[in-house]
Motif scaffolding. Structure first.
Motif, PDB file in Angstrom:
ATOM      1  N   UNK A 122       5.206  23.772  37.846  1.00  0.00           N
ATOM      2  CA  UNK A 122       5.392  24.835  36.339  1.00  0.00           C
ATOM      3  C   UNK A 122       5.827  26.201  37.132  1.00  0.00           C
ATOM      4  N   UNK A 123       6.918  26.569  36.783  1.00  0.00           N
ATOM      5  CA  UNK A 123       7.402  27.819  37.201  1.00  0.00           C
ATOM      6  C   UNK A 123       7.610  28.708  36.003  1.00  0.00           C
ATOM      7  N   UNK A 124       7.389  29.972  36.210  1.00  0.00           N
ATOM      8  CA  UNK A 124       7.825  30.932  35.381  1.00  0.00           C
ATOM      9  C   UNK A 124       8.957  31.753  35.847  1.00  0.00           C
ATOM     10  N   UNK A 125       9.798  31.648  34.892  1.00  0.00           N
ATOM     11  CA  UNK A 125      11.252  32.216  35.581  1.00  0.00           C
ATOM     12  C   UNK A 125      11.903  31.271  36.286  1.00  0.00           C
ATOM     13  N   UNK A 126      13.309  31.418  36.537  1.00  0.00           N
ATOM     14  CA  UNK A 126      14.003  30.917  37.568  1.00  0.00           C
ATOM     15  C   UNK A 126      14.517  31.748  38.549  1.00  0.00           C
ATOM     16  N   UNK A 127      14.819  31.518  39.829  1.00  0.00           N
ATOM     17  CA  UNK A 127      15.353  32.494  40.711  1.00  0.00           C
ATOM     18  C   UNK A 127      15.061  32.070  42.127  1.00  0.00           C
ATOM     19  N   UNK A 128      14.896  33.019  43.326  1.00  0.00           N
ATOM     20  CA  UNK A 128      14.487  32.504  44.440  1.00  0.00           C
ATOM     21  C   UNK A 128      13.617  31.504  44.485  1.00  0.00           C
ATOM     22  N   UNK A 129      12.408  31.954  43.976  1.00  0.00           N
ATOM     23  CA  UNK A 129      11.026  31.471  43.985  1.00  0.00           C
ATOM     24  C   UNK A 129      11.103  29.916  43.376  1.00  0.00           C
ATOM     25  N   UNK A 130      12.004  29.514  42.669  1.00  0.00           N
ATOM     26  CA  UNK A 130      12.109  27.964  42.280  1.00  0.00           C
ATOM     27  C   UNK A 130      13.165  27.099  43.205  1.00  0.00           C
ATOM     28  N   UNK A 131      13.871  27.764  44.179  1.00  0.00           N
ATOM     29  CA  UNK A 131      14.569  26.942  44.892  1.00  0.00           C
ATOM     30  C   UNK A 131      13.885  25.692  45.586  1.00  0.00           C
ATOM     31  N   UNK A 132      12.974  25.991  46.418  1.00  0.00           N
ATOM     32  CA  UNK A 132      11.981  25.178  46.998  1.00  0.00           C
ATOM     33  C   UNK A 132      11.508  24.082  46.116  1.00  0.00           C
ATOM     34  N   UNK A 133      10.693  24.651  45.351  1.00  0.00           N
ATOM     35  CA  UNK A 133       9.965  23.505  44.317  1.00  0.00           C
ATOM     36  C   UNK A 133      10.953  22.699  43.584  1.00  0.00           C
ATOM     37  N   UNK A 134      12.028  23.135  43.299  1.00  0.00           N
ATOM     38  CA  UNK A 134      13.109  22.017  42.571  1.00  0.00           C
ATOM     39  C   UNK A 134      13.415  21.174  43.641  1.00  0.00           C
ATOM     40  N   UNK A 135      13.994  21.672  44.886  1.00  0.00           N
ATOM     41  CA  UNK A 135      14.333  20.809  45.862  1.00  0.00           C
ATOM     42  C   UNK A 135      13.252  19.758  46.354  1.00  0.00           C
ATOM     43  N   UNK A 136      12.030  20.074  46.617  1.00  0.00           N
ATOM     44  CA  UNK A 136      10.827  19.181  46.743  1.00  0.00           C
ATOM     45  C   UNK A 136      10.840  18.239  45.591  1.00  0.00           C
ATOM     46  N   UNK A 167      18.648  26.048  40.236  1.00  0.00           N
ATOM     47  CA  UNK A 167      17.166  25.928  39.731  1.00  0.00           C
ATOM     48  C   UNK A 167      17.016  25.207  38.289  1.00  0.00           C
ATOM     49  N   UNK A 168      18.253  25.603  37.453  1.00  0.00           N
ATOM     50  CA  UNK A 168      18.156  25.199  35.982  1.00  0.00           C
ATOM     51  C   UNK A 168      18.846  23.802  36.047  1.00  0.00           C
ATOM     52  N   UNK A 169      19.900  23.623  36.617  1.00  0.00           N
ATOM     53  CA  UNK A 169      20.366  22.491  36.726  1.00  0.00           C
ATOM     54  C   UNK A 169      19.703  21.074  37.204  1.00  0.00           C
ATOM     55  N   UNK A 170      18.800  21.507  38.353  1.00  0.00           N
ATOM     56  CA  UNK A 170      18.112  20.408  38.784  1.00  0.00           C
ATOM     57  C   UNK A 170      16.789  20.197  38.594  1.00  0.00           C
ATOM     58  N   UNK A 171      15.964  20.998  37.563  1.00  0.00           N
ATOM     59  CA  UNK A 171      14.849  20.886  37.343  1.00  0.00           C
ATOM     60  C   UNK A 171      14.691  19.839  36.110  1.00  0.00           C
ATOM     61  N   UNK A 172      13.538  19.435  35.893  1.00  0.00           N
ATOM     62  CA  UNK A 172      13.230  18.550  34.811  1.00  0.00           C
ATOM     63  C   UNK A 172      13.385  18.634  33.377  1.00  0.00           C
TER      64      UNK A 172
END
Length: 340
Positions: free
Chosen positions: A60-74, A114-119
């Protein structure tokens, strides 16, 4: 276990964690807002996420940005759900004031990826999904995720912020006449002050020297105006005390998704005055005043007429509006249902 990932710690992120912790095991990881530390934090975050991967059910991430690249990839690699709460800067592009993730090439790429590849995307307001910006004619009119990322296919579900009306309460004490308060952090940086409309607050203070203005959130912000009090970031209890003695709350932002402080101040009996951006007009409704465009003459006219208004009725209605429409329990129930 749910990993809650944010770029920086904030009061509203802490509120979400407190809201969800009785139901889920939450582990909170902060990233960084310092661009010079990004390489270091990418390494640290990757190591943290890999160590916690076997125990992680969702991100669960707040905002999208640099901090969401790795969580979304994993999340995609290991089939784990990644939910991003869209908060404002990740769905706005306002180059005039250097605001929004889409003004920098690599931050834009990180946000779009991040937005394109999150759930699932959970914006805090409908304006962050798709909106027409009219507050300043010099800024792009088409804002929100669906305008900024036209080929976005990820599911979107709006979940408004919710507020604890047992904590944020109007204790019915006498308000200091024509006292105005606003909460804004980081405003010692020029663009942040513009985003939060502090330039308009200072203009009001100049024109109405007998009125008092309080700015909470950044002790490094400086002004020589004698009727403006600048305060550092305060605890929630101390902020509540300021709200309870202040007659008006100013939310004159150039851009907002869903401003938490506005609703909290309304619960404490502050009559709201806000700019027509984001969800501000919907939050205020008929309980306060809306500035339709960034035009000081309009704001001056509005404030000049406040003495003619029955402010006690607005005070009562402001409290009721937040209680009825932006309830803490409602947000909690929706988030828990989504995360289960």
């Amino acid at each position: 276990m749910i990993l809650y990932i944010s770029p920086i710690p904030t009061a509203f992120i802490q509120r979400d964690i407190e809201m969800l912790s009785p139901t889920f095991r939450i582990v909170h990881l902060n990233f960084t807002a310092n661009p010079y530390l990004l390489p270091f934090f990418f390494v640290i975050q990757f190591l943290q996420l890999m160590i916690l991967l076997p125990f992680t059910k969702k991100y669960l991430c707040f905002f999208a940005g640099y901090h969401t690249i790795i969580p979304v990839f994993l999340g995609r690699l290991f089939n784990k759900e990644v939910i991003i709460e869209c908060g404002g800067t990740d769905a706005m592009h306002l180059p005039k004031i250097d605001y929004g993730n889409y003004r920098k090439e690599w931050l834009k790429k990180a946000t779009v990826y991040s937005f394109k590849n999150c759930s699932l995307i959970l914006p805090v307001s409908h304006s962050l999904v798709k909106s027409t910006y009219t507050y300043d004619a010099e800024s792009p009119r088409l804002q929100g995720l669906l305008h900024l990322i036209p080929d976005l296919k990820t599911e979107i579900q709006v979940v408004y912020n919710g507020f604890d009306d047992q904590f944020w309460t109007d204790d019915q004490r006498k308000k200091s006449p024509f006292s105005f308060v606003t909460v804004a952090t980081g405003i010692s940086k020029k663009n942040r002050a513009l985003v939060k409309g502090i330039d308009l607050v200072l203009e009001l203070a100049k024109v109405f020297p007998s009125y008092s203005f309080t700015i909470i959130g950044d002790e490094n912000f400086q002004t020589t105006l004698p009727n403006v009090t600048v305060m550092q970031s305060l605890s929630q209890k101390k902020i509540r005390e300021v709200y309870r003695v202040s007659q008006f709350y100013l939310q004159l932002s150039y851009s907002e998704g869903f401003p938490n402080a506005l609703a909290e101040a309304m619960l404490c009996g502050c009559v709201p005055i806000g700019s027509d951006v984001g969800e501000i007009a919907k939050i205020i409704g008929e309980t306060g005043f809306i500035l339709p465009k960034k035009d000081f003459s309009l704001l001056h006219s509005l404030v000049s007429k406040l003495h003619q208004i029955d402010l006690e009725i607005l005070r009562i209605n402001a409290v009721l509006r937040v209680k009825e429409n932006f309830n803490y329990t409602l947000r909690k129930e929706k988030l828990i249902a989504i995360l289960k």
